[in-house]
Design an enzyme around this catalytic site. Structure first.
Site, PDB file in Angstrom:
ATOM      1  N   ARG A 164       8.556   9.766   1.140  1.00 23.78           N
ATOM      2  CA  ARG A 164       8.159   8.483   1.068  1.00 23.78           C
ATOM      3  C   ARG A 164       9.264   7.247   1.193  1.00 23.78           C
ATOM      4  O   ARG A 164       9.292   6.280   0.679  1.00 23.78           O
ATOM      5  CB  ARG A 164       8.665   8.609  -0.739  1.00 23.78           C
ATOM      6  N   SER A 239       2.162   9.615  -8.721  1.00 23.02           N
ATOM      7  CA  SER A 239       4.009  10.062  -9.499  1.00 23.02           C
ATOM      8  C   SER A 239       4.116   9.033  -9.242  1.00 23.02           C
ATOM      9  O   SER A 239       4.452   8.288  -8.161  1.00 23.02           O
ATOM     10  CB  SER A 239       4.718  11.220  -8.211  1.00 23.02           C
ATOM     11  N   GLU A 335       9.029   5.607  -7.541  1.00 18.46           N
ATOM     12  CA  GLU A 335       8.596   5.843  -6.274  1.00 18.46           C
ATOM     13  C   GLU A 335       7.360   4.421  -6.584  1.00 18.46           C
ATOM     14  O   GLU A 335       7.362   4.134  -4.961  1.00 18.46           O
ATOM     15  CB  GLU A 335       7.502   7.239  -5.983  1.00 18.46           C
TER      16      GLU A 335
HETATM   17  P1  FAD Z   1      -0.791  -0.975  -2.760  1.00 18.64           P
HETATM   18  O1  FAD Z   1      -0.352  -0.203  -3.870  1.00 18.64           O
HETATM   19  O2  FAD Z   1      -1.676  -2.523  -2.507  1.00 18.64           O
HETATM   20  O3  FAD Z   1       0.676  -2.139  -2.359  1.00 18.64           O
HETATM   21  C1  FAD Z   1       2.108  -0.510  -2.452  1.00 18.64           C
HETATM   22  C2  FAD Z   1       2.571  -1.377  -1.693  1.00 18.64           C
HETATM   23  O4  FAD Z   1       2.592  -1.596   0.048  1.00 18.64           O
HETATM   24  C3  FAD Z   1       3.281  -2.987  -2.628  1.00 18.64           C
HETATM   25  O5  FAD Z   1       4.536  -3.286  -2.324  1.00 18.64           O
HETATM   26  C4  FAD Z   1       2.572  -3.605  -1.536  1.00 18.64           C
HETATM   27  O6  FAD Z   1       2.950  -5.268  -0.947  1.00 18.64           O
HETATM   28  C5  FAD Z   1       2.388  -3.302   0.155  1.00 18.64           C
HETATM   29  N1  FAD Z   1       1.470  -3.392   1.201  1.00 18.64           N
HETATM   30  C6  FAD Z   1      -0.118  -2.759   0.793  1.00 18.64           C
HETATM   31  N2  FAD Z   1      -0.874  -2.744   2.378  1.00 18.64           N
HETATM   32  C7  FAD Z   1       0.367  -3.449   2.367  1.00 18.64           C
HETATM   33  C8  FAD Z   1       0.264  -3.702   4.074  1.00 18.64           C
HETATM   34  N3  FAD Z   1      -0.548  -4.021   4.788  1.00 18.64           N
HETATM   35  N4  FAD Z   1       1.057  -4.835   5.307  1.00 18.64           N
HETATM   36  C9  FAD Z   1       2.587  -4.823   4.288  1.00 18.64           C
HETATM   37  N5  FAD Z   1       2.871  -4.775   3.192  1.00 18.64           N
HETATM   38  C10 FAD Z   1       1.383  -3.319   2.911  1.00 18.64           C
HETATM   39  N6  FAD Z   1       0.940   8.116  -2.560  1.00 18.64           N
HETATM   40  C11 FAD Z   1       1.619  10.127  -2.058  1.00 18.64           C
HETATM   41  O7  FAD Z   1       2.335   9.557  -0.805  1.00 18.64           O
HETATM   42  N7  FAD Z   1       1.088  11.735  -1.792  1.00 18.64           N
HETATM   43  C12 FAD Z   1       0.180  11.457  -2.811  1.00 18.64           C
HETATM   44  O8  FAD Z   1       0.178  12.183  -2.810  1.00 18.64           O
HETATM   45  C13 FAD Z   1      -0.675  10.973  -3.593  1.00 18.64           C
HETATM   46  N8  FAD Z   1      -1.631  10.399  -4.720  1.00 18.64           N
HETATM   47  C14 FAD Z   1      -2.151   9.772  -5.329  1.00 18.64           C
HETATM   48  C15 FAD Z   1      -2.685   9.982  -6.375  1.00 18.64           C
HETATM   49  C16 FAD Z   1      -2.612   8.785  -7.481  1.00 18.64           C
HETATM   50  C17 FAD Z   1      -4.128   9.350  -8.286  1.00 18.64           C
HETATM   51  C18 FAD Z   1      -2.193   7.711  -7.740  1.00 18.64           C
HETATM   52  C19 FAD Z   1      -3.188   6.827  -8.208  1.00 18.64           C
HETATM   53  C20 FAD Z   1      -1.169   7.241  -6.416  1.00 18.64           C
HETATM   54  C21 FAD Z   1      -0.764   7.917  -5.145  1.00 18.64           C
HETATM   55  N9  FAD Z   1      -0.251   7.751  -4.630  1.00 18.64           N
HETATM   56  C22 FAD Z   1      -0.528   9.179  -3.419  1.00 18.64           C
HETATM   57  C23 FAD Z   1       0.475   6.719  -4.145  1.00 18.64           C
HETATM   58  C24 FAD Z   1      -0.737   6.063  -3.499  1.00 18.64           C
HETATM   59  O9  FAD Z   1      -2.172   6.561  -2.833  1.00 18.64           O
HETATM   60  C25 FAD Z   1      -0.318   5.913  -1.926  1.00 18.64           C
HETATM   61  O10 FAD Z   1       0.896   4.485  -1.972  1.00 18.64           O
HETATM   62  C26 FAD Z   1      -0.647   4.825  -1.257  1.00 18.64           C
HETATM   63  O11 FAD Z   1      -0.332   4.653   0.034  1.00 18.64           O
HETATM   64  C27 FAD Z   1      -0.923   3.156  -1.471  1.00 18.64           C
HETATM   65  O12 FAD Z   1      -2.017   2.216  -1.180  1.00 18.64           O
HETATM   66  P2  FAD Z   1      -2.505   0.971  -1.543  1.00 18.64           P
HETATM   67  O13 FAD Z   1      -3.046   0.496  -0.678  1.00 18.64           O
HETATM   68  O14 FAD Z   1      -3.057   1.553  -3.110  1.00 18.64           O
HETATM   69  O15 FAD Z   1      -1.158   0.434  -1.938  1.00 18.64           O
HETATM   70  N1  EPU Z   2       6.080  20.907 -12.602  1.00 18.31           N
HETATM   71  C1  EPU Z   2       6.401  21.390 -13.947  1.00 18.31           C
HETATM   72  N2  EPU Z   2       5.884  20.315 -14.454  1.00 18.31           N
HETATM   73  C2  EPU Z   2       4.697  19.575 -14.114  1.00 18.31           C
HETATM   74  C3  EPU Z   2       4.522  19.264 -12.988  1.00 18.31           C
HETATM   75  C4  EPU Z   2       5.228  19.234 -11.625  1.00 18.31           C
HETATM   76  O1  EPU Z   2       7.227  21.882 -14.031  1.00 18.31           O
HETATM   77  O2  EPU Z   2       4.413  18.602 -15.584  1.00 18.31           O
HETATM   78  C5  EPU Z   2       6.689  21.611 -10.785  1.00 18.31           C
HETATM   79  C6  EPU Z   2       6.151  23.283 -10.847  1.00 18.31           C
HETATM   80  O3  EPU Z   2       7.000  23.813 -10.954  1.00 18.31           O
HETATM   81  C7  EPU Z   2       5.668  22.782 -10.216  1.00 18.31           C
HETATM   82  C8  EPU Z   2       6.019  21.714  -9.457  1.00 18.31           C
HETATM   83  O4  EPU Z   2       6.768  20.868 -10.788  1.00 18.31           O
HETATM   84  O5  EPU Z   2       5.115  23.072  -9.196  1.00 18.31           O
HETATM   85  C9  EPU Z   2       5.291  21.094  -7.996  1.00 18.31           C
HETATM   86  O6  EPU Z   2       4.366  20.136  -8.774  1.00 18.31           O
HETATM   87  P1  EPU Z   2       2.919  20.138  -8.063  1.00 18.31           P
HETATM   88  O7  EPU Z   2       3.051  20.531  -6.840  1.00 18.31           O
HETATM   89  O8  EPU Z   2       1.933  18.366  -8.782  1.00 18.31           O
HETATM   90  O9  EPU Z   2       3.719  18.216  -6.857  1.00 18.31           O
HETATM   91  P2  EPU Z   2       4.281  17.181  -7.059  1.00 18.31           P
HETATM   92  O10 EPU Z   2       5.968  17.626  -6.544  1.00 18.31           O
HETATM   93  O11 EPU Z   2       4.646  16.851  -8.599  1.00 18.31           O
HETATM   94  C10 EPU Z   2       4.408  15.926  -4.889  1.00 18.31           C
HETATM   95  C11 EPU Z   2       4.041  14.513  -4.450  1.00 18.31           C
HETATM   96  C12 EPU Z   2       2.662  14.330  -4.435  1.00 18.31           C
HETATM   97  C13 EPU Z   2       1.970  15.460  -4.014  1.00 18.31           C
HETATM   98  C14 EPU Z   2       2.265  16.843  -4.509  1.00 18.31           C
HETATM   99  C15 EPU Z   2       1.341  17.482  -3.470  1.00 18.31           C
HETATM  100  C16 EPU Z   2       6.035  13.140  -4.778  1.00 18.31           C
HETATM  101  C17 EPU Z   2       6.950  11.971  -5.806  1.00 18.31           C
HETATM  102  N3  EPU Z   2       5.010  13.347  -5.515  1.00 18.31           N
HETATM  103  O12 EPU Z   2       4.024  16.383  -6.437  1.00 18.31           O
HETATM  104  O13 EPU Z   2       2.148  12.563  -4.466  1.00 18.31           O
HETATM  105  O14 EPU Z   2       0.461  15.387  -4.094  1.00 18.31           O
HETATM  106  O15 EPU Z   2       3.400  16.720  -4.582  1.00 18.31           O
HETATM  107  O16 EPU Z   2       2.062  18.292  -2.409  1.00 18.31           O
HETATM  108  O17 EPU Z   2       6.366  13.936  -4.116  1.00 18.31           O
HETATM  109  C18 EPU Z   2       2.073  10.606  -5.510  1.00 18.31           C
HETATM  110  O18 EPU Z   2       3.524  10.758  -4.323  1.00 18.31           O
HETATM  111  O19 EPU Z   2       1.705   9.486  -5.711  1.00 18.31           O
HETATM  112  C19 EPU Z   2       1.988  12.016  -5.516  1.00 18.31           C
HETATM  113  C20 EPU Z   2       1.185  12.108  -6.509  1.00 18.31           C
END
Ligand code: FAD
Ligand code: EPU
Length: 339
Positions: A164, A239, A335
Site C-alpha cells: 500500500r 480498508s 490507508e
Molecule cells: P482517488 O481516491 O481519486 O485518489 C487517491 C489518491 O491518489 C489521492 O491522494 C489523489 O490525489 C491521488 N491521485 C489520484 N489520481 C492520481 C493520478 N493520476 N496521479 C497522481 N495522483 C493521483 N485498494 C486496494 O489496494 N485493494 C483493495 O482490495 C481495495 N478495495 C476497495 C474496496 C472498496 C469498497 C473501496 C471503496 C476501495 C477499495 N480500495 C482498495 C481502495 C481504492 O479502490 C484504491 O486505492 C484505488 O486505487 C483508488 O483509486 P481512485 O481513482 O478512486 O483514487
Molecule cells: N478479520 C476479523 N474481523 C473483521 C475483518 C477481518 O477478524 O471484521 C480478520 C480475519 O482473521 C480475516 C483477516 O482479518 O481472516 C483478513 O480479512 P480479509 O480477508 O477480509 O482481508 P483484510 O486483511 O481485512 C486486505 C486488504 C483489502 C483486500 C483484502 C483481500 C488491507 C488494508 N486490506 O483486507 O484491501 O481487498 O485483504 O486481499 O491490506 C483496501 O485496501 O481498501 C482493501 C479492501
C-alpha cells in the site's frame, strides 16, 4: 475547458462526504490538463488530482483547484507469443480495464477484480488483493512532472512499490500526475493464483476443477461482494487502515495474552489483520453518530447515515486507533488519503 467555482465534491468521493472545491475542472486530454495546471500556477492555487475518489477522505472544503482526471483509452503491443503490453489511460475505470483484459484472455490482473477507482491511481498505493499487487505486472507509467510540465516515464524501480505504498505517496507526493500505466500480461499458459485460501474454497463451491482466469475473477468478485459494502449504497473507502507489521518480539508478547491472534510472519516482522484488532476492541458494527465500522468487515468505516462529515469519520478513526493502541500496544496507520 470549464472551470467551476465552489463545486460540491459529494459525487466525486465514495464516502459521499459533502465538501466544496474552490475551483473544479474535469479534464479529457493532456492539453486540457496542461491548461488546468497552468491556470493553477498562474493563480498560485493548491492542486489536487482526483481519480474515482475511492481512497480519499475530505475533512474540509478545499481551497485551490481540484482536477478530475478523465483521460480515456487502452492500447496494446504484443511482445512475444505469450506476452502483451497493455497500456491504459489514467481515467479508465480499474475494474472496466480488468474486464477488458479478461475478455481478451490476458492474465495477471484477475485477482484484482472489482477494486474501485481508476487505472491512473493504481500505482499510488500499489493496489493489491487476494495475493496479487500491481507491482507484479507493472512495466511503467507516464507522468506529468508538475514542476517542469514535461512528461516522464517511470519504471518499477523509480516507483518504489511496497505494501500500500509507492514513491507517489512519499517523496513524489503532489509532484507528479500519473497519465497512463502499462502492464505486462500473459496471453496463454496462465498462472492461476489461489494461495489466498478464500479463493480456493470459493472456486470449489463454484464447482470449477481447472479454473481459468475468468473463474478466478468470478471467485474474487463473489468474495468481495459477500463482505465489502458497495459504495453506491453505503459510503466507504475500503480498508480505512493498513494491516500493521509488528516486530516479532512485540508480536510474541501480544500473542502470549491473545493466543488466537491471526498472524502472517514476514521475516523479522509479523503482519496482523487490523480488522481482527478492531473487532476485538468491540468496534465491529458499532455506530457513533453518522459513522460506523462495517458489520461484516470491521476495517471498513462507513458513512452510515449518508450525512457524515469528513471530520466525523476522521474522529471516529482516531478513537479506533486509540483503542487498538490501548489494548494491544499496536499503532494503526490510516490507508485512506486524508485531505
Ligand atoms: P482517488 O481516491 O481519486 O485518489 C487517491 C489518491 O491518489 C489521492 O491522494 C489523489 O490525489 C491521488 N491521485 C489520484 N489520481 C492520481 C493520478 N493520476 N496521479 C497522481 N495522483 C493521483 N485498494 C486496494 O489496494 N485493494 C483493495 O482490495 C481495495 N478495495 C476497495 C474496496 C472498496 C469498497 C473501496 C471503496 C476501495 C477499495 N480500495 C482498495 C481502495 C481504492 O479502490 C484504491 O486505492 C484505488 O486505487 C483508488 O483509486 P481512485 O481513482 O478512486 O483514487
Ligand atoms: N478479520 C476479523 N474481523 C473483521 C475483518 C477481518 O477478524 O471484521 C480478520 C480475519 O482473521 C480475516 C483477516 O482479518 O481472516 C483478513 O480479512 P480479509 O480477508 O477480509 O482481508 P483484510 O486483511 O481485512 C486486505 C486488504 C483489502 C483486500 C483484502 C483481500 C488491507 C488494508 N486490506 O483486507 O484491501 O481487498 O485483504 O486481499 O491490506 C483496501 O485496501 O481498501 C482493501 C479492501
Amino acid at each position: 475547458m470549464d472551470i467551476k467555482q465552489n463545486f460540491s465534491l459529494k459525487k466525486f468521493n465514495t464516502f459521499g462526504v459533502d465538501v466544496a472545491a474552490e475551483y473544479f475542472a474535469q479534464v479529457n486530454s493532456l492539453e486540457e490538463l496542461l491548461e488546468a495546471v497552468t491556470f493553477s500556477k498562474n493563480l498560485h492555487l493548491a492542486l489536487l488530482v482526483l481519480g474515482g475518489g475511492s481512497n480519499v477522505l475530505f475533512t474540509k472544503d478545499l481551497t485551490g483547484l481540484v482536477i478530475q482526471l478523465d483521460l480515456k483509452g487502452i492500447s496494446e503491443e504484443k511482445i512475444s507469443d505469450s506476452e502483451v503490453l497493455v497500456t491504459a489511460c489514467a481515467g479508465e475505470n480499474w475494474h472496466g480495464f480488468v474486464e477488458y483484459c479478461l475478455r481478451k484472455d490476458y492474465g495477471g490482473l484477475e485477482n484484482l477484480s472489482l477494486i474501485p477507482g481508476n487505472v491512473g491511481t493504481s500505482p499510488m498505493q500499489n493496489i493489491g488483493a487476494y495475493g496479487t499487487e500491481i507491482k507484479d505486472t507493472f512495466v511503467n507509467c507516464k507522468v506529468l512532472n508538475l514542476k517542469t510540465l514535461e512528461v516522464e516515464t517511470f519504471g518499477a524501480e523509480k516507483c518504489s512499490f511496497g505494501y500500500r505504498e509507492s514513491f507517489f505517496k512519499k517523496e513524489g507526493k503532489g509532484k507528479y500526475i500519473i497519465l497512463e500505466v502499462t502492464f505486462r500480461l500473459r496471453t496463454r499458459d496462465h498462472v492461476i493464483k489461489v494461495e489466498y485460501g478464500a479463493i480456493a474454497s470459493e472456486l470449489e463451491s463454484l464447482g470449477t476443477e481447472r479454473p481459468t482466469i475468468q473463474d478466478v475473477s468470478r471467485a474474487v468478485i463473489n468474495i468481495r461482494q459477500s463482505k465489502l459494502p458497495d459504495p453506491a449504497v453505503l459510503g466507504n473507502a475500503g480498508s480505512f487502515f493498513k494491516n500493521p507489521s509488528v516486530p516479532k518480539k512485540q508480536f510474541l508478547e501480544v500473542q502470549k495474552e491473545y493466543p488466537n491472534i491471526p498472524n502472517f510472519p514476514q521475516g523479522e516482522f509479523v503482519k496482523v489483520p487490523a480488522g481482527w484488532l478492531i473487532e476485538q476492541c468491540g468496534w465491529k458494527g458499532k455506530q457513533v453518530g453518522n459513522v460506523a465500522s462495517h458489520k461484516l468487515q470491521a476495517l471498513v468505516l462507513v458513512n452510515a447515515t449518508g450525512g457524515a462529515s469528513g471530520q466525523e469519520i476522521f474522529d471516529f478513526s482516531a478513537r479506533i486507533i486509540e483503542s487498538v493502541k490501548d489494548k494491544f500496544g499496536i499503532e494503526l496507520e490510516r490507508e485512506v488519503n486524508i485531505i
